[in-house]
Design a protein around this motif. Structure first.
Motif, PDB file in Angstrom:
ATOM      1  N   LEU A 315       0.844  -1.194   0.000  1.00  0.00           N
ATOM      2  CA  LEU A 315       0.000   0.000   0.000  1.00  0.00           C
ATOM      3  C   LEU A 315       0.880   1.244   0.000  1.00  0.00           C
ATOM      4  O   LEU A 315       0.630   2.192  -0.771  1.00  0.00           O
ATOM      5  CB  LEU A 315      -0.924  -0.013   1.216  1.00  0.00           C
ATOM      6  N   LEU A 316       1.919   1.247   0.829  1.00  0.00           N
ATOM      7  CA  LEU A 316       2.851   2.372   0.855  1.00  0.00           C
ATOM      8  C   LEU A 316       3.660   2.442  -0.433  1.00  0.00           C
ATOM      9  O   LEU A 316       3.962   3.540  -0.928  1.00  0.00           O
ATOM     10  CB  LEU A 316       3.781   2.244   2.060  1.00  0.00           C
ATOM     11  N   TRP A 317       4.028   1.302  -0.982  1.00  0.00           N
ATOM     12  CA  TRP A 317       4.764   1.265  -2.259  1.00  0.00           C
ATOM     13  C   TRP A 317       3.994   1.998  -3.359  1.00  0.00           C
ATOM     14  O   TRP A 317       4.531   2.885  -4.025  1.00  0.00           O
ATOM     15  CB  TRP A 317       5.010  -0.196  -2.645  1.00  0.00           C
ATOM     16  N   MET A 318       2.736   1.651  -3.517  1.00  0.00           N
ATOM     17  CA  MET A 318       1.936   2.325  -4.543  1.00  0.00           C
ATOM     18  C   MET A 318       1.665   3.780  -4.186  1.00  0.00           C
ATOM     19  O   MET A 318       1.654   4.651  -5.058  1.00  0.00           O
ATOM     20  CB  MET A 318       0.615   1.583  -4.758  1.00  0.00           C
ATOM     21  N   GLY A 319       1.473   4.071  -2.903  1.00  0.00           N
ATOM     22  CA  GLY A 319       1.224   5.450  -2.509  1.00  0.00           C
ATOM     23  C   GLY A 319       2.407   6.346  -2.787  1.00  0.00           C
ATOM     24  O   GLY A 319       2.242   7.490  -3.253  1.00  0.00           O
ATOM     25  N   ALA A 320       3.621   5.868  -2.526  1.00  0.00           N
ATOM     26  CA  ALA A 320       4.813   6.679  -2.767  1.00  0.00           C
ATOM     27  C   ALA A 320       5.035   6.916  -4.253  1.00  0.00           C
ATOM     28  O   ALA A 320       5.448   8.008  -4.669  1.00  0.00           O
ATOM     29  CB  ALA A 320       6.034   5.995  -2.154  1.00  0.00           C
ATOM     30  N   GLN A 321       4.747   5.928  -5.069  1.00  0.00           N
ATOM     31  CA  GLN A 321       5.058   6.026  -6.496  1.00  0.00           C
ATOM     32  C   GLN A 321       3.906   6.568  -7.336  1.00  0.00           C
ATOM     33  O   GLN A 321       4.136   7.154  -8.391  1.00  0.00           O
ATOM     34  CB  GLN A 321       5.470   4.656  -7.021  1.00  0.00           C
ATOM     35  N   ALA A 322       2.675   6.348  -6.875  1.00  0.00           N
ATOM     36  CA  ALA A 322       1.514   6.744  -7.683  1.00  0.00           C
ATOM     37  C   ALA A 322       0.486   7.536  -6.885  1.00  0.00           C
ATOM     38  O   ALA A 322      -0.646   7.682  -7.327  1.00  0.00           O
ATOM     39  CB  ALA A 322       0.860   5.506  -8.289  1.00  0.00           C
ATOM     40  N   GLY A 323       0.854   8.026  -5.717  1.00  0.00           N
ATOM     41  CA  GLY A 323      -0.029   8.861  -4.937  1.00  0.00           C
ATOM     42  C   GLY A 323      -1.139   8.071  -4.247  1.00  0.00           C
ATOM     43  O   GLY A 323      -1.234   6.846  -4.369  1.00  0.00           O
ATOM     44  N   VAL A 324      -1.978   8.809  -3.531  1.00  0.00           N
ATOM     45  CA  VAL A 324      -3.091   8.182  -2.829  1.00  0.00           C
ATOM     46  C   VAL A 324      -4.014   7.436  -3.794  1.00  0.00           C
ATOM     47  O   VAL A 324      -4.465   6.321  -3.489  1.00  0.00           O
ATOM     48  CB  VAL A 324      -3.864   9.230  -2.009  1.00  0.00           C
ATOM     49  N   PRO A 325      -4.323   7.966  -4.995  1.00  0.00           N
ATOM     50  CA  PRO A 325      -5.151   7.183  -5.930  1.00  0.00           C
ATOM     51  C   PRO A 325      -4.514   5.851  -6.307  1.00  0.00           C
ATOM     52  O   PRO A 325      -5.213   4.840  -6.450  1.00  0.00           O
ATOM     53  CB  PRO A 325      -5.288   8.109  -7.151  1.00  0.00           C
ATOM     54  N   GLY A 326      -3.209   5.830  -6.472  1.00  0.00           N
ATOM     55  CA  GLY A 326      -2.531   4.572  -6.778  1.00  0.00           C
ATOM     56  C   GLY A 326      -2.629   3.586  -5.633  1.00  0.00           C
ATOM     57  O   GLY A 326      -2.876   2.392  -5.839  1.00  0.00           O
ATOM     58  N   ALA A 327      -2.446   4.090  -4.401  1.00  0.00           N
ATOM     59  CA  ALA A 327      -2.570   3.215  -3.231  1.00  0.00           C
ATOM     60  C   ALA A 327      -3.986   2.659  -3.122  1.00  0.00           C
ATOM     61  O   ALA A 327      -4.184   1.471  -2.841  1.00  0.00           O
ATOM     62  CB  ALA A 327      -2.199   3.991  -1.965  1.00  0.00           C
TER      63      ALA A 327
END
Length: 406
Positions: A315-327
């Motif tokens: 969840l943090l991986w996607m949030g860091a790379q693609a923002g809250v929408p990515g997470a």
């Protein structure tokens, strides 16, 4: 049975089930072989319709679409961008391949997993009793080493979770056998391959299985939850090896909160959460770009921990790379998997629900989707649970070989 090896998709699906505990290279071989077999086999339109109709389809589509949007709008290219793109696509495609299987193909794949799990527990037991040669095919089953061992313990936790579902729903010899399987897996996770993620997954599996089964009987549900929590607490406090492992973890958290930075398991996770959450807070909408986490991590932490290549929390991986929408798009896949099991109220749905929650928990503490060493086999097996739970007439008892066709 004779027709098994005249059906390429069924044969490869079975093989992948059989090798999930083996090195990741064998799992990748089955991944590509199955993908090719699915593309070349007849009935492709029906398989696509099956994937399109599943609850996971739109969350997976959103996850892939947002990844591409971020890639297009964040022009920075990092050394890790290609691999992160690959792993993002692999997450969705592994689940999609499992869902695309026909019912009989999925049954054979699940039979392979069950056989492999039983063999793996036996390997651990034989090694503990008499010792085994150092062969790479089972080295991560007899020695704790790296993420492949983590993968194997989580897969064993899945087996134990399914056994707990059986123990709660059946009586007699079935219940005795299911409890025996659960205790055997717990013995592995406590004494041979001590992994806290898998151990907590087993303890949680019994609780969520009971919640799924008793959700319409409130008084029974409350009594069961209380009993399950007391039993879990008793297990933790009465087994010294478990108590010491958990106490060590909490000690590592206290050290991290006091400012000490080291590579201890739970200390490093505090650092990972702290710094990755800061990345998300600084760029909440589009993130830092696909593949950016490693560069950001290295710029924020002491050299002693700068060599890590993922945040151990997808969840943090996607949030860091693609923002809250990515997470949220990643989380939507996980929650849709849980919902697919929750909606079906029988044993097949219960097993799928437990499997999906095990995947979610593992991915929040151990990169169980991003890291192929863990996630390739784990996603495949969870996908099989979801595929079979989508079949209206399926019952776990149909996995017995006497139900096999051909």
């Amino acid at each position: 049975m004779r027709s098994l090896f005249r059906a390429p998709v069924r044969s490869i699906a079975l093989l992948w089930g059989l090798v999930v505990f083996m090195p990741v290279g064998l799992n990748y071989l089955c991944y590509f072989a199955l993908l090719l077999a699915l593309l070349l086999s007849p009935g492709r339109t029906l398989r696509l319709r099956r994937v399109r109709a599943h609850l996971l389809f739109w969350p997976m589509a959103l996850f892939l679409l947002w990844t591409l949007v971020v890639l297009a709008l964040q022009p920075d290219w990092y050394p890790e961008t290609p691999t992160n793109l690959w792993h993002g696509g692999r997450i969705a495609l592994t689940l999609a391949m499992a869902i695309a299987l026909g019912e009989e193909e999925a049954r054979w794949a699940m039979r392979g997993f069950v056989a492999a799990a039983a063999f793996s527990v036996l390997v651990v037991a034989v090694n503990a009793a008499v010792g085994l040669p150092q062969w790479s095919v089972w080295n991560n089953l007899i020695h704790y080493g790296g993420n492949k061992t983590v993968s194997n313990t989580i897969l064993m936790a899945l087996l134990a979770g399914s056994a707990l579902v059986l123990a709660l729903a059946r009586g007699g010899l079935v219940r005795i056998a299911a409890i025996g399987v659960t205790l055997a897996v717990l013995a592995v996770l406590v004494f041979a391959l001590p992994n806290r993620t898998a151990l907590l997954a087993v303890l949680g599996a019994g609780l969520v299985a009971g919640v799924h089964q008793l959700r319409r009987a409130r008084l029974s549900l409350l009594a069961f939850v209380a009993a399950a929590m007391l039993a879990s607490a008793a297990f933790v406090t009465m087994v010294p090896a478990v108590q010491s492992r958990l106490a060590l973890g909490f000690s590592e958290i206290r050290e991290a909160n006091s400012g000490e930075v080291n590579r201890d398991s739970w200390n490093i996770r505090v650092q990972l959460v702290r710094h990755t959450a800061a990345m998300i807070a600084e760029r909440p909408w589009m993130g830092w770009g696909i593949g950016a986490w490693n560069a950001q991590w290295r710029s924020r932490v002491p050299p002693s921990i700068a060599d890590l290549n993922m945040p151990h929390d997808d969840l943090l991986w996607m949030g860091a790379q693609a923002g809250v929408p990515g997470a949220l798009s990643w989380l939507a896949i996980m929650l849709a998997a849980c919902l697919a099991g929750w909606r079906r109220q029988d044993m097949a749905g219960r097993m799928a629900f437990v499997a999906a929650l095990t995947l979610l928990f593992s991915a929040l503490v151990n990169s169980a989707t991003r890291d192929a060493t863990i996630g390739l086999s784990l996603l495949w097996v969870v996908g099989l649970y979801l595929r079979l739970s989508a079949e209206p007439g399926f019952e776990p008892s149909q996995l017995r070989l006497r139900h096999a066709q051909g």
